[in-house]
Enzyme design. Structure first.
Site, PDB file in Angstrom:
ATOM      1  N   LYS A 144      14.612  -6.291   7.373  1.00 42.49           N
ATOM      2  CA  LYS A 144      14.632  -5.297   8.451  1.00 42.49           C
ATOM      3  C   LYS A 144      15.838  -5.466   9.387  1.00 42.49           C
ATOM      4  CE  LYS A 144       9.717  -4.163   8.727  1.00 42.49           C
ATOM      5  NZ  LYS A 144       8.541  -3.999   9.590  1.00 42.49           N
ATOM      6  N   ASP A 194       8.214   2.172  12.396  1.00 42.56           N
ATOM      7  CA  ASP A 194       7.117   1.313  12.886  1.00 42.56           C
ATOM      8  C   ASP A 194       6.835   1.675  14.338  1.00 42.56           C
ATOM      9  OD1 ASP A 194       6.610  -0.233  10.636  1.00 42.56           O
ATOM     10  OD2 ASP A 194       8.035  -1.811  11.193  1.00 42.56           O
ATOM     11  N   LEU A 230       0.828  -1.208   0.000  1.00 39.29           N
ATOM     12  CA  LEU A 230       0.000   0.000   0.000  1.00 39.29           C
ATOM     13  C   LEU A 230       0.865   1.262   0.000  1.00 39.29           C
ATOM     14  CD1 LEU A 230      -2.372  -1.406   2.722  1.00 39.29           C
ATOM     15  CD2 LEU A 230      -3.035  -0.957   0.352  1.00 39.29           C
ATOM     16  N   ALA A 252       5.743 -11.352  20.297  1.00 43.72           N
ATOM     17  CA  ALA A 252       7.137 -11.068  20.677  1.00 43.72           C
ATOM     18  C   ALA A 252       8.020 -11.082  19.442  1.00 43.72           C
ATOM     19  CB  ALA A 252       7.617 -12.094  21.703  1.00 43.72           C
ATOM     20  N   GLY A 253       7.426 -10.855  18.274  1.00 44.64           N
ATOM     21  CA  GLY A 253       8.189 -10.795  17.029  1.00 44.64           C
ATOM     22  C   GLY A 253       8.700  -9.375  16.798  1.00 44.64           C
ATOM     23  N   GLN A 286       3.666   5.245  10.292  1.00 45.02           N
ATOM     24  CA  GLN A 286       5.059   4.900   9.978  1.00 45.02           C
ATOM     25  C   GLN A 286       5.445   5.543   8.651  1.00 45.02           C
ATOM     26  OE1 GLN A 286       6.287   2.806   7.389  1.00 45.02           O
ATOM     27  NE2 GLN A 286       4.205   2.454   6.640  1.00 45.02           N
ATOM     28  N   THR A 292       4.751 -18.402  22.260  1.00 43.54           N
ATOM     29  CA  THR A 292       5.987 -18.998  22.781  1.00 43.54           C
ATOM     30  C   THR A 292       6.450 -18.130  23.953  1.00 43.54           C
ATOM     31  OG1 THR A 292       6.493 -19.605  20.499  1.00 43.54           O
ATOM     32  CG2 THR A 292       8.261 -19.867  22.107  1.00 43.54           C
ATOM     33  N   LYS A 293       6.124 -18.596  25.149  1.00 43.81           N
ATOM     34  CA  LYS A 293       6.342 -17.775  26.352  1.00 43.81           C
ATOM     35  C   LYS A 293       7.801 -17.331  26.493  1.00 43.81           C
ATOM     36  CE  LYS A 293       5.717 -18.164  31.350  1.00 43.81           C
ATOM     37  NZ  LYS A 293       5.493 -19.108  32.438  1.00 43.81           N
TER      38      LYS A 293
END
Ligand code: NAP
Length: 274
Positions: free
Chosen positions: A65, A100, A15, A125-126, A240, A149-150
């Site tokens: 990134k 971001d 976009l 958590a990414g 952003q 994924t803790k």
């Protein structure tokens, strides 16, 4: 003519070109925004080539990134987050930034969320969760990070000030006393699902989903039903882009024109899930 663009591979349907070119038109700039999809092994050469060709600025998306971290001079926030989504090529050397993070914060403040002192729950958590957790901590929030994924949540919490790491099972308890909930996972994009049990939502919350395809996710629908305030994923995407454009051009971005174009594009896309 000035050239800006997006580096990623594969980029898919972005976009950003229409959003940025709407801004150029509004500002009377002779400029284009182009998609570049270099192979990973050519990324450094692509950046050098962009500089040599006089390209003014680049956004960076998956999978580059992190890869570009060693190829640009990082600002303090991008360095701490460990990801760059905006490269400024207007100076002597390419500099790397994370808009971001800035975009997420502005999406919240623009909707009257007082982040300073807020109790925030970030799901995920990414890369995006990481950017959001750091910027919220900088703005004075206390953050609880909950992830499928803790261990990843716990690891991120060791890096982010005033934060704790959890599994998704802790969400009902965490949300009892929270002010803000942010979904920074990809859940809701492929299927009509939410990472948060509907019963854990309440009317005291502001709920932001950073998924923007579809705009109205299951989480946001559940939040509305619970009486919570909602912020859709296009706001972070918008801001952003605004922050990147303002860095590259030194001008105030025409936020309204960019927002209108972005939302018209999203409304015109067929099919809810893609
Ligand atoms: P990422 O680094 O791959 O992280 C994905 C996150 O989603 C991880 O925390 C992962 O948990 C979680 N997850 C994935 N599938 C799940 C499932 N079925 N159940 C529970 N958790 C699940 O991705 P990212 O770059 O952070 O991006 C995340 C989302 O944000 C994407 O949809 C992206 O499009 C969106 N995004 C939006 C904006 C915007 O401007 N609005 C900006 C950036 C990203 P595990 O750790 O357990 O795998």
């Amino acid at each position: 003519m000035d050239v800006y663009g997006l580096l990623g591979n594969p980029v898919g349907h972005s976009l950003s070109p229409s959003m940025h070119e709407a801004a150029y038109r509004e500002l009377g700039m002779d400029a284009r925004y182009v998609i570049f999809e270099p192979e990973a092994e050519s990324l450094r050469a692509a950046l050098q080539g962009a500089s040599a060709l006089g390209i003014k600025g680049l956004n960076v998306t998956i999978p580059f990134k992190q890869e570009v971290l060693t190829m640009v001079e990082l600002d303090e926030l991008a360095d701490r987050i460990g990801a760059v989504n905006t490269i400024d090529l207007t100076g002597d050397r390419p500099t790397g930034h994370n808009t971001d993070a800035v975009g997420a914060r502005r999406a919240l403040t623009d909707h009257a969320v007082d982040v300073d002192g807020a109790r925030a729950v970030v799901v995920g958590a990414g890369g995006a969760a990481r950017a959001i957790a750091f910027v919220l901590a900088d703005a004075g929030a206390t953050i609880h990070i909950a992830n499928r994924t803790k261990e990843r949540a716990e690891e991120l919490a060791t890096a982010v000030p005033k934060s704790t790491g959890h599994g998704l099972g802790d969400l009902p308890e965490l949300l009892e006393n929270a002010d803000v909930l942010i979904n920074a996972t990809s859940v809701g994009m492929e299927e009509d699902e939410s990472p948060v049990p509907a019963g854990a939502l309440n009317r005291h919350l502001t709920v932001m989903d950073i998924v923007y395809r579809p705009l109205e996710t299951r989480l946001l629908r559940d939040a509305e039903e619970a009486g919570a305030a909602t912020i859709d994923g296009a706001w972070m995407l918008l801001y952003q882009g605004v922050a990147a454009l303002e860095r590259w051009t030194g001008q105030d971005a025409p936020v309204e024109a960019m927002n209108e174009t972005l939302r018209a594009e999203l409304a015109g896309e067929s099919g809810a899930f893609k």
